[in-house]
Each structure stands twice: as structure tokens, then as C-alpha cells.
Enzyme design. Sequence first.
Site, PDB file in Angstrom:
ATOM      1  N   GLY A   1       0.824  -1.214   0.000  1.00 41.80           N
ATOM      2  CA  GLY A   1       0.000   0.000   0.000  1.00 41.80           C
ATOM      3  C   GLY A   1       0.853   1.257   0.000  1.00 41.80           C
ATOM      4  O   GLY A   1       2.083   1.191   0.073  1.00 41.80           O
TER       5      GLY A   1
ATOM      6  N   ARG B   1      -7.179   2.711  18.535  1.00 41.90           N
ATOM      7  CA  ARG B   1      -6.694   4.003  19.049  1.00 41.90           C
ATOM      8  C   ARG B   1      -7.396   4.456  20.331  1.00 41.90           C
ATOM      9  O   ARG B   1      -6.785   5.073  21.185  1.00 41.90           O
ATOM     10  CB  ARG B   1      -6.866   5.087  17.980  1.00 41.90           C
ATOM     11  CG  ARG B   1      -5.880   4.954  16.841  1.00 41.90           C
ATOM     12  CD  ARG B   1      -6.089   6.088  15.859  1.00 41.90           C
ATOM     13  NE  ARG B   1      -5.358   5.841  14.627  1.00 41.90           N
ATOM     14  CZ  ARG B   1      -5.777   6.235  13.433  1.00 41.90           C
ATOM     15  NH1 ARG B   1      -6.911   6.905  13.302  1.00 41.90           N
ATOM     16  NH2 ARG B   1      -5.054   5.972  12.367  1.00 41.90           N
TER      17      ARG B   1
ATOM     18  N   CYS C   1      -3.376  10.615  10.809  1.00 40.94           N
ATOM     19  CA  CYS C   1      -2.379  11.528  10.232  1.00 40.94           C
ATOM     20  C   CYS C   1      -2.632  12.994  10.613  1.00 40.94           C
ATOM     21  O   CYS C   1      -1.704  13.732  10.958  1.00 40.94           O
ATOM     22  CB  CYS C   1      -2.348  11.380   8.712  1.00 40.94           C
ATOM     23  SG  CYS C   1      -3.975  11.247   7.962  1.00 40.94           S
TER      24      CYS C   1
ATOM     25  N   GLN D   1      -6.915  17.990   3.232  1.00 41.44           N
ATOM     26  CA  GLN D   1      -6.170  16.730   3.247  1.00 41.44           C
ATOM     27  C   GLN D   1      -5.948  16.157   1.848  1.00 41.44           C
ATOM     28  O   GLN D   1      -6.854  16.098   1.018  1.00 41.44           O
ATOM     29  CB  GLN D   1      -6.903  15.727   4.137  1.00 41.44           C
ATOM     30  CG  GLN D   1      -6.951  16.201   5.591  1.00 41.44           C
ATOM     31  CD  GLN D   1      -7.602  15.223   6.558  1.00 41.44           C
ATOM     32  OE1 GLN D   1      -8.316  15.644   7.440  1.00 41.44           O
ATOM     33  NE2 GLN D   1      -7.343  13.934   6.415  1.00 41.44           N
TER      34      GLN D   1
ATOM     35  N   SER E   1      -3.443  11.154  -1.027  1.00 41.69           N
ATOM     36  CA  SER E   1      -2.633   9.990  -0.634  1.00 41.69           C
ATOM     37  C   SER E   1      -3.116   9.419   0.698  1.00 41.69           C
ATOM     38  O   SER E   1      -2.902   8.239   0.966  1.00 41.69           O
ATOM     39  CB  SER E   1      -1.144  10.346  -0.555  1.00 41.69           C
ATOM     40  OG  SER E   1      -0.946  11.370   0.397  1.00 41.69           O
TER      41      SER E   1
ATOM     42  N   ARG F   1     -11.239  16.878   2.051  1.00 41.91           N
ATOM     43  CA  ARG F   1     -10.301  16.284   1.069  1.00 41.91           C
ATOM     44  C   ARG F   1     -10.134  17.294  -0.067  1.00 41.91           C
ATOM     45  O   ARG F   1     -11.130  17.810  -0.596  1.00 41.91           O
ATOM     46  CB  ARG F   1     -10.886  14.987   0.527  1.00 41.91           C
ATOM     47  CG  ARG F   1      -9.925  14.196  -0.319  1.00 41.91           C
ATOM     48  CD  ARG F   1      -8.842  13.497   0.474  1.00 41.91           C
ATOM     49  NE  ARG F   1      -9.352  12.414   1.294  1.00 41.91           N
ATOM     50  CZ  ARG F   1      -8.650  11.799   2.238  1.00 41.91           C
ATOM     51  NH1 ARG F   1      -7.392  12.163   2.497  1.00 41.91           N
ATOM     52  NH2 ARG F   1      -9.175  10.832   2.958  1.00 41.91           N
TER      53      ARG F   1
ATOM     54  N   HIS G   1      -0.801  16.982   4.078  1.00 39.34           N
ATOM     55  CA  HIS G   1      -2.018  17.600   4.614  1.00 39.34           C
ATOM     56  C   HIS G   1      -1.693  18.994   5.151  1.00 39.34           C
ATOM     57  O   HIS G   1      -0.644  19.201   5.774  1.00 39.34           O
ATOM     58  CB  HIS G   1      -2.561  16.788   5.789  1.00 39.34           C
ATOM     59  CG  HIS G   1      -3.120  15.445   5.433  1.00 39.34           C
ATOM     60  ND1 HIS G   1      -3.343  15.022   4.148  1.00 39.34           N
ATOM     61  CD2 HIS G   1      -3.541  14.429   6.256  1.00 39.34           C
ATOM     62  CE1 HIS G   1      -3.866  13.795   4.182  1.00 39.34           C
ATOM     63  NE2 HIS G   1      -3.978  13.418   5.436  1.00 39.34           N
TER      64      HIS G   1
ATOM     65  N   ASN H   1       1.705  13.495   5.095  1.00 36.63           N
ATOM     66  CA  ASN H   1       0.792  12.574   5.783  1.00 36.63           C
ATOM     67  C   ASN H   1       1.226  11.122   5.658  1.00 36.63           C
ATOM     68  O   ASN H   1       0.895  10.298   6.515  1.00 36.63           O
ATOM     69  CB  ASN H   1      -0.639  12.734   5.250  1.00 36.63           C
ATOM     70  CG  ASN H   1      -0.713  12.636   3.744  1.00 36.63           C
ATOM     71  OD1 ASN H   1      -0.205  13.509   3.037  1.00 36.63           O
ATOM     72  ND2 ASN H   1      -1.331  11.589   3.247  1.00 36.63           N
TER      73      ASN H   1
HETATM   74  P1  A2P Z   1      -2.953  -5.528  -1.463  1.00 32.28           P
HETATM   75  O1  A2P Z   1      -2.100  -4.575  -2.234  1.00 32.28           O
HETATM   76  O2  A2P Z   1      -2.574  -6.961  -1.643  1.00 32.28           O
HETATM   77  O3  A2P Z   1      -4.435  -5.263  -1.638  1.00 32.28           O
HETATM   78  P2  A2P Z   1      -3.733   1.297   0.310  1.00 32.28           P
HETATM   79  O4  A2P Z   1      -4.429   1.848   1.526  1.00 32.28           O
HETATM   80  O5  A2P Z   1      -2.629   2.162  -0.187  1.00 32.28           O
HETATM   81  O6  A2P Z   1      -4.694   0.944  -0.760  1.00 32.28           O
HETATM   82  O7  A2P Z   1      -3.039  -0.083   0.790  1.00 32.28           O
HETATM   83  C1  A2P Z   1      -3.701  -1.045   1.576  1.00 32.28           C
HETATM   84  C2  A2P Z   1      -2.705  -2.132   1.946  1.00 32.28           C
HETATM   85  O8  A2P Z   1      -3.380  -3.075   2.792  1.00 32.28           O
HETATM   86  C3  A2P Z   1      -2.202  -2.932   0.765  1.00 32.28           C
HETATM   87  O9  A2P Z   1      -0.884  -3.364   1.004  1.00 32.28           O
HETATM   88  C4  A2P Z   1      -3.148  -4.123   0.752  1.00 32.28           C
HETATM   89  O10 A2P Z   1      -2.631  -5.258   0.106  1.00 32.28           O
HETATM   90  C5  A2P Z   1      -3.240  -4.378   2.224  1.00 32.28           C
HETATM   91  N1  A2P Z   1      -4.407  -5.203   2.555  1.00 32.28           N
HETATM   92  C6  A2P Z   1      -5.693  -4.950   2.305  1.00 32.28           C
HETATM   93  N2  A2P Z   1      -6.484  -5.952   2.753  1.00 32.28           N
HETATM   94  C7  A2P Z   1      -5.655  -6.874   3.325  1.00 32.28           C
HETATM   95  C8  A2P Z   1      -5.820  -8.117   3.977  1.00 32.28           C
HETATM   96  N3  A2P Z   1      -7.037  -8.650   4.163  1.00 32.28           N
HETATM   97  N4  A2P Z   1      -4.727  -8.775   4.426  1.00 32.28           N
HETATM   98  C9  A2P Z   1      -3.503  -8.257   4.248  1.00 32.28           C
HETATM   99  N5  A2P Z   1      -3.258  -7.062   3.651  1.00 32.28           N
HETATM  100  C10 A2P Z   1      -4.318  -6.382   3.194  1.00 32.28           C
END
Ligand code: A2P
Length: 335
Positions: free
Chosen positions: A13, A101, A130, A157, A160, A237, A244, A317
Site C-alpha cells: 500500500g 486508538r 495523520c 487533506q 494519498s 479532502r 495535509h 501525511n
Molecule cells: P494488497 O495490495 O494486496 O491489496 P492502500 O491503503 O494504499 O490501498 O493499501 C492497503 C494495503 O493493505 C495494501 O498493502 C493491501 O494489500 C493491504 N491489505 C488490504 N487488505 C488486506 C488483507 N485482508 N490482508 C492483508 N493485507 C491487506
Amino acid sequence: MKEYSLAIVGATGLVGRTILEVLEEKKLPISKYTLFASSKSAGKIMHFMDSDYVVKELNENSFDEGFDFAIFSAGGDTSKKYAPIAASKGTIVIDNSSAFRMDSNVPLVVPEVNPEEIENNKGIIANPNCSTIQALVALKPLDTAYTIKRIVYSTYQAVSGAGNKGVADLDNGIFNYSNKCCDYALQKFPYPIFNNCLPHIDVFLDNGYSKEEEKMINETRKILKKPDLKITATTVRVPVFNSHSEAINVEFEKDFKIEELRDLLIHSSGITVIDDPSNNKYPLCKDATGSDNVYVGRIRRDYSVDSGINLWVVADNLRKGAASNAIQILEKMII
Ligand code: A2P
């Protein structure tokens, strides 16, 4: 010196990738990194610390090998399910989601503000929202000196903060506008974010506030240990990719001299003051992006109350608002 193991959950992510970047910059005594994400990313190769890492799918057994630490940035549902499993196997979790939290057993930590809370952890430490983190880096020294009586937060915000899908909505909106073509499906926001400001972050609650606004209010009270502090917030946003900005209005119990207050901010840890309006100098997103500091400017008296100020506070952020704050917490435990 002991070498530690660290699991990064949500490594694919936006925050996860920023965690990898920040870890590459810091030379921490960590000898083993393991990258987790969802099944969608299992097997994906990520280049990190001059090596190729294979992303693993997170599951109930992922923590059986007993990591020293894990940083979670994969959303609240993933944290709720897997952080307690990790903690039960002896891993100390630093969680970027909102899942724990407000749990009274979980410290909510900004290292410049309440590092002493870290040692009260029972296996999970929460990273604040954040917007809360950057506000409190700026407000804590002022609270210590002048005692905060009331806060009004107004935020601007970046996309990202809404993850990969939020960035895609702004990217697609810009492409669509520049090419005067190409309908696109929104992935994250309820309306196009390009050329718009959306007074809507996270879900709306029955009291008319958004959950993001409620997070800022409740987390500020918890971190400052002032459960009855008067705070209100409007979170918005805006079509900015990263960092942010916040307009913060604060009222104090005690009076202050504006030059002393500015000096206090200049000498506080984690703050860079840019405050020279006559030369058009004030904090901008481009200053904050890539930095772990919180940028403060437009420092001026609020003449409508006995003892109050207005501030303009900008921070990255993804870094100070998420990745770097989590890693600074980790550093406090291992260095
Ligand atoms: P993946 O890329 O395999 O979906 P962002 O907020 O930037 O979209 O990133 C969310 C992050 O959380 C990504 O790395 C995503 O992996 C991961 N993620 C989402 N759902 C799960 C889950 N059930 N188990 C593990 N990681 C997860």
C-alpha cells in the site's frame, strides 16, 4: 547489539511502501524483514534494501515464527483480526489503523508528545490519525506553556491519505480533464476530487460529523490527557497528491507574547517554522513532502478572543502522519 525481526503488514500500500522507504533511510538494527499483503499481492516481488522480497499473504499463521515487531498499515478490519493474533505470539504491533486508538489499554503515541506511553503497551501501540499527529506536534509545546482551552481544526487533506485508490481518482480526473475525454469510474471518493473539495472524509456519523472529524477530536483529548477539552473540527479532502494542511485556531488559559510563542515553536522538536508572510513565505505541501518534520507558519494572534492564535500546519501525511511516526515509535523501543 541485538538484531530484531520486523513484519510489515500492508507492504504494497501507499503507507507500506513509504515505510519501506523510511526504513531504507534509517540504519536500524533489524536483520530480518517480512512483507505481508492480501492474497491479491501474494508472490509479488518488491525490491527493498538491495534485495528482492517476495510478498506473503497474511493469514492466521503468519505470526507463528514470532517476530519482534510488526507495523500494520492494511486497514482497520485487517488490524482488528490479525494484530491481537500477532500480540498473542509475542510480537509488539505498531498499528496505523483506527482499530485500537481509543482502547484504554492501547497507548496512542506521537514520539515528540508522549513517548513515555510506549512502555505501557500490552502488545499493541496505536499510531494516531495523520491529521492528529501533525496538529499535536505543533500544539503540545503550546499546551505545556499556555494551557489549551479550545481548539478549532479545519483540514485540507491530500488524496494519498485515502490510499492507492484515492491517488488513482485524482490521477484519472487530471487525465480526463487534460484530454477532454475518457470517462472513468471513481475508485474511492463519492464525487470527482479533481477541481473539487469534498467536506467528507471517512463515513458520516449520526451527529453530523464525519468519522475523521471525530477521530481528530477524540485522539487529541486522549493524547493530551484532557478528556473534556473543547474541540471542533471540519475535515476536507482537496485535490493535492501529498501532504495535509491544517488551519488551527487555539484559545489558551494563559496569555502569551507572540514572539515568545513563535520562539517556542522554533525550538520544539520535530517542527520547522516558515513564517515570513511579508516575503510570501509560509509552509507549503511541497516543503513538507519527503520530510518528517511538521511545518508551521502564519502564526498570528486571534484578536476575537482574550488569548488565542491561528496557525497553518503542513506535514507529509504518508511520512510523519503514518510511516515515519510508526518507525519513530519503533526506534524508541530498539535504540
Ligand atoms: P494488497 O495490495 O494486496 O491489496 P492502500 O491503503 O494504499 O490501498 O493499501 C492497503 C494495503 O493493505 C495494501 O498493502 C493491501 O494489500 C493491504 N491489505 C488490504 N487488505 C488486506 C488483507 N485482508 N490482508 C492483508 N493485507 C491487506
